[in-house]
Write a protein that holds these residues in place. Sequence first.
Motif, PDB file in Angstrom:
ATOM      1  N   PHE A 143      52.815 -46.745  56.247  1.00  0.00           N
ATOM      2  CA  PHE A 143      53.336 -47.742  57.185  1.00  0.00           C
ATOM      3  C   PHE A 143      52.281 -48.809  57.462  1.00  0.00           C
ATOM      4  N   PHE A 144      51.071 -48.370  57.767  1.00  0.00           N
ATOM      5  CA  PHE A 144      50.020 -49.332  58.106  1.00  0.00           C
ATOM      6  C   PHE A 144      49.455 -50.038  56.871  1.00  0.00           C
ATOM      7  N   LEU A 145      49.280 -49.316  55.764  1.00  0.00           N
ATOM      8  CA  LEU A 145      48.742 -49.945  54.557  1.00  0.00           C
ATOM      9  C   LEU A 145      49.659 -51.048  54.059  1.00  0.00           C
ATOM     10  N   PHE A 146      50.961 -50.762  54.018  1.00  0.00           N
ATOM     11  CA  PHE A 146      51.915 -51.771  53.541  1.00  0.00           C
ATOM     12  C   PHE A 146      51.902 -52.982  54.466  1.00  0.00           C
ATOM     13  N   GLY A 147      51.914 -52.728  55.772  1.00  0.00           N
ATOM     14  CA  GLY A 147      51.952 -53.832  56.716  1.00  0.00           C
ATOM     15  C   GLY A 147      50.717 -54.705  56.650  1.00  0.00           C
ATOM     16  N   ILE A 148      49.540 -54.100  56.522  1.00  0.00           N
ATOM     17  CA  ILE A 148      48.306 -54.879  56.460  1.00  0.00           C
ATOM     18  C   ILE A 148      48.274 -55.738  55.199  1.00  0.00           C
ATOM     19  N   MET A 149      48.668 -55.163  54.068  1.00  0.00           N
ATOM     20  CA  MET A 149      48.589 -55.895  52.793  1.00  0.00           C
ATOM     21  C   MET A 149      49.691 -56.941  52.643  1.00  0.00           C
ATOM     22  N   PHE A 150      50.767 -56.810  53.412  1.00  0.00           N
ATOM     23  CA  PHE A 150      51.906 -57.718  53.265  1.00  0.00           C
ATOM     24  C   PHE A 150      52.273 -58.269  54.640  1.00  0.00           C
ATOM     25  N   ALA A 151      51.268 -58.845  55.310  1.00  0.00           N
ATOM     26  CA  ALA A 151      51.426 -59.260  56.702  1.00  0.00           C
ATOM     27  C   ALA A 151      52.097 -60.623  56.794  1.00  0.00           C
ATOM     28  N   ASP A 152      53.364 -60.647  57.165  1.00  0.00           N
ATOM     29  CA  ASP A 152      54.094 -61.887  57.379  1.00  0.00           C
ATOM     30  C   ASP A 152      55.337 -61.561  58.198  1.00  0.00           C
ATOM     31  N   LEU A 153      55.483 -62.211  59.344  1.00  0.00           N
ATOM     32  CA  LEU A 153      56.599 -61.905  60.239  1.00  0.00           C
ATOM     33  C   LEU A 153      57.942 -62.148  59.574  1.00  0.00           C
ATOM     34  N   GLY A 154      58.132 -63.338  59.009  1.00  0.00           N
ATOM     35  CA  GLY A 154      59.427 -63.673  58.404  1.00  0.00           C
ATOM     36  C   GLY A 154      59.733 -62.842  57.184  1.00  0.00           C
ATOM     37  N   GLN A 155      58.758 -62.702  56.289  1.00  0.00           N
ATOM     38  CA  GLN A 155      58.972 -61.929  55.072  1.00  0.00           C
ATOM     39  C   GLN A 155      59.150 -60.444  55.392  1.00  0.00           C
ATOM     40  N   GLY A 156      58.465 -59.963  56.429  1.00  0.00           N
ATOM     41  CA  GLY A 156      58.652 -58.573  56.837  1.00  0.00           C
ATOM     42  C   GLY A 156      60.070 -58.317  57.304  1.00  0.00           C
ATOM     43  N   ILE A 157      60.639 -59.269  58.046  1.00  0.00           N
ATOM     44  CA  ILE A 157      62.036 -59.129  58.479  1.00  0.00           C
ATOM     45  C   ILE A 157      62.953 -59.067  57.265  1.00  0.00           C
ATOM     46  N   CYS A 158      62.674 -59.887  56.250  1.00  0.00           N
ATOM     47  CA  CYS A 158      63.486 -59.884  55.023  1.00  0.00           C
ATOM     48  C   CYS A 158      63.372 -58.541  54.303  1.00  0.00           C
ATOM     49  N   VAL A 159      62.169 -57.973  54.232  1.00  0.00           N
ATOM     50  CA  VAL A 159      61.967 -56.676  53.585  1.00  0.00           C
ATOM     51  C   VAL A 159      62.750 -55.596  54.315  1.00  0.00           C
ATOM     52  N   LEU A 166      61.703 -48.891  53.137  1.00  0.00           N
ATOM     53  CA  LEU A 166      61.417 -50.316  53.276  1.00  0.00           C
ATOM     54  C   LEU A 166      61.682 -50.816  54.692  1.00  0.00           C
ATOM     55  N   ILE A 167      62.561 -50.173  55.428  1.00  0.00           N
ATOM     56  CA  ILE A 167      62.850 -50.623  56.795  1.00  0.00           C
ATOM     57  C   ILE A 167      61.597 -50.535  57.670  1.00  0.00           C
ATOM     58  N   PRO A 168      60.950 -49.361  57.808  1.00  0.00           N
ATOM     59  CA  PRO A 168      59.717 -49.332  58.609  1.00  0.00           C
ATOM     60  C   PRO A 168      58.588 -50.163  57.995  1.00  0.00           C
ATOM     61  N   CYS A 169      58.561 -50.247  56.653  1.00  0.00           N
ATOM     62  CA  CYS A 169      57.528 -51.070  56.015  1.00  0.00           C
ATOM     63  C   CYS A 169      57.704 -52.540  56.388  1.00  0.00           C
ATOM     64  N   GLY A 170      58.950 -52.998  56.427  1.00  0.00           N
ATOM     65  CA  GLY A 170      59.213 -54.375  56.843  1.00  0.00           C
ATOM     66  C   GLY A 170      58.824 -54.605  58.295  1.00  0.00           C
ATOM     67  N   ILE A 171      59.080 -53.601  59.138  1.00  0.00           N
ATOM     68  CA  ILE A 171      58.684 -53.714  60.548  1.00  0.00           C
ATOM     69  C   ILE A 171      57.161 -53.803  60.660  1.00  0.00           C
ATOM     70  N   SER A 172      56.465 -52.978  59.881  1.00  0.00           N
ATOM     71  CA  SER A 172      55.005 -53.026  59.885  1.00  0.00           C
ATOM     72  C   SER A 172      54.498 -54.392  59.413  1.00  0.00           C
ATOM     73  N   SER A 173      55.109 -54.931  58.368  1.00  0.00           N
ATOM     74  CA  SER A 173      54.713 -56.256  57.876  1.00  0.00           C
ATOM     75  C   SER A 173      54.920 -57.310  58.954  1.00  0.00           C
ATOM     76  N   SER A 174      56.013 -57.195  59.691  1.00  0.00           N
ATOM     77  CA  SER A 174      56.274 -58.161  60.763  1.00  0.00           C
ATOM     78  C   SER A 174      55.237 -58.052  61.870  1.00  0.00           C
ATOM     79  N   PHE A 175      54.863 -56.818  62.211  1.00  0.00           N
ATOM     80  CA  PHE A 175      53.871 -56.613  63.268  1.00  0.00           C
ATOM     81  C   PHE A 175      52.528 -57.250  62.884  1.00  0.00           C
ATOM     82  N   PHE A 176      52.049 -56.957  61.682  1.00  0.00           N
ATOM     83  CA  PHE A 176      50.777 -57.522  61.255  1.00  0.00           C
ATOM     84  C   PHE A 176      50.909 -59.021  60.968  1.00  0.00           C
TER      85      PHE A 176
END
Length: 650
Positions: free
Chosen positions: A359-375, A394-404
């Motif tokens: 969850f955290f690794l994906f979010g840190i490496m793919f940190a973007d609010l808009g793109q995370g929502i799309c994921v 991918l749902i929690p991964c997208g949330i993590s990306s949005s957070f970061f």
Amino acid sequence: MAVVKIKILNVIGRMSELDEVTTMLGKSGIFHPDNALAFYSDTSEFIPLNDENPYTDALHTLEDTLKTIDRHVDLLSVRMVDKIAPSVKNWRSYVKSFSSSVDDLIKKRNEIDRQISEDIREIEKVRHFSGLDLNLDDLRDCKFIRIRFGSLPVESYEKLSSYENNPYVVFFPGSRDEERYWGMYCAPIDRIAEVDRIFSGLYFERTRLHELTGTMKTALSQLTAKRDDEANQKAEINRQIDALWNKEKQMVQNVYSWLSEEYVYYNIRRYAARYGDNFILTGWIPADRENQIQAQMNELETVKCTFDRAEEPEVLMHSPPVELNNKKLFRPFEYFVEIYGLPSYDEIDPTILVAITYFFLFGIMFADLGQGICVAAAGYIMWKKMKMKLGRILIPCGISSSFFGVLFGSFFGFEHFLDPLYHSLFGLSEKPISVMEPETTNMIILFSVALGISLVLIAILINIYSSLRRKNYTNALFGPNGVAGLIFYASIVFGFGGQILLGIKIVTLPYVLCLIVLPLISMFFREILGGLAEARPNWKPEKWSDFLMQNFFEVFEFLLSFLTNTMSFIRVGAFVLVHAGMMMVVFMLAEMFSGIGFAVVVLVGNIFVIALEGLLVGIQALRLEFYEMFSRFFDGEGRPFLPVVVRQET
């Protein structure tokens, strides 16, 4: 530990009650059968039950029949099957009768289909010659000439002019297409062989019009009428099939449901063994269902059963099957664990660790609010619409990306889009973390290394705990992922790292001897030390020279793995920079345009980055899980818990 507790069930009874036992266990939906003979040391008096399943032929015949008429029936519930069981006593004769009735109709329909296909081919042939005003009956009455119908390639038709001196080489076209001319030629009987040779050299393909009468148009009408009549016959047969199905549908469903159950329950017998007039049957059940099974077995007169805990050493050696049962929040990540391999029954289930770290690794490496929502949205669609397990991850991964993405201030690549948010909430003029600034870049790389060190240490601690539970003291105390490896790795990291960062001399001679050299020696002699700790009689190596050489290279490999595993986490920071760099390129390209062009480039660029980088980040984060962490504490050699289930959910 998220592995479901199970017990081994041993059933003994008279052969006369074996069918009732298998039916009860099959209906429970919780019984995982195992080879009974594998649990006994002396099996000389046991005979495996390899009887042929009596329901196989009937069930397969019924399934093939349903497939032939493109029909499907759903299995009735267990309760409904119990109710209709008396009505299917004559299941063999019914399946045979129903299948025969269907086969007769299908044979008739296939024969008509064959005739229709022949008619269509004849129609196509005759249609090519419909432009010839000829009477086929008159042609057949000719005694002195022979007529050939067929086609010539366009190139060959154009070459006929070279035979103008031969009055018999004449082709009468009736129609043509892009490649060929269709028509006829004729010649006297005594010259037909010569003319046939000439046309054969021109690649003439003959068409034989057998059993046609009258003119070409009349023959075409006759064939069309014949084809239409056969189509009506086929439609009538289809109506008969529909009528038969409507009449027998309920009975077919009853018989099919009953046969499916009996077929599955009977197959349990092949795991049993016989000695005299008795049988033994062994399998696995969830520990919390013991009372249910015990109560059912008590209803039978000769049957006795025992339950043993899977944790007991004599049971554990038979590799109890594993079923994972994590909390709903972590359950989607069981998919990644299953890809690598299920844990053994006495092994740590890494699902929770995978869920948190991925969850955290994906979010840190793919940190973007808009793109995370799309994921996250794409994951929801993949899960709900396409039933893909990856979608739930991918749902929690997208949330993590949005957070970061909020933390890094990125929204579809617009690096300062969220500045008003920081200003209103925290009074900041802009986002707190600017990825592409040199100081921030260095901090990101250092953070990645620190993160890698932390995760490697966590993996070693998990291995120590898991190995101690399994009483594998060699691995727990003296292995590279045991106490010795933990002390060595931590001493290197905190000793030299702290000395560099704090400027304090930490690495002294006693420090090196006690915390680096001694653990290294322990890892080198781990097999001997472990053998002594576990009181193994064969703790001494057979050849000391081979032992020393082998362990030298193994310890070198351990040292190299500590370095490479740690440095591998630099990719976390690298992908943070790659993401920002790719979006910079997108906006550089977009600035070459204005208006709609700018928006289109930004849109296409975002789609490209989401697809490409999302795939790469997902793979790289999973690689870190499997190679840098799993390899230190997880074997993944468990086998799945697969109870006998008739109505398997898909």
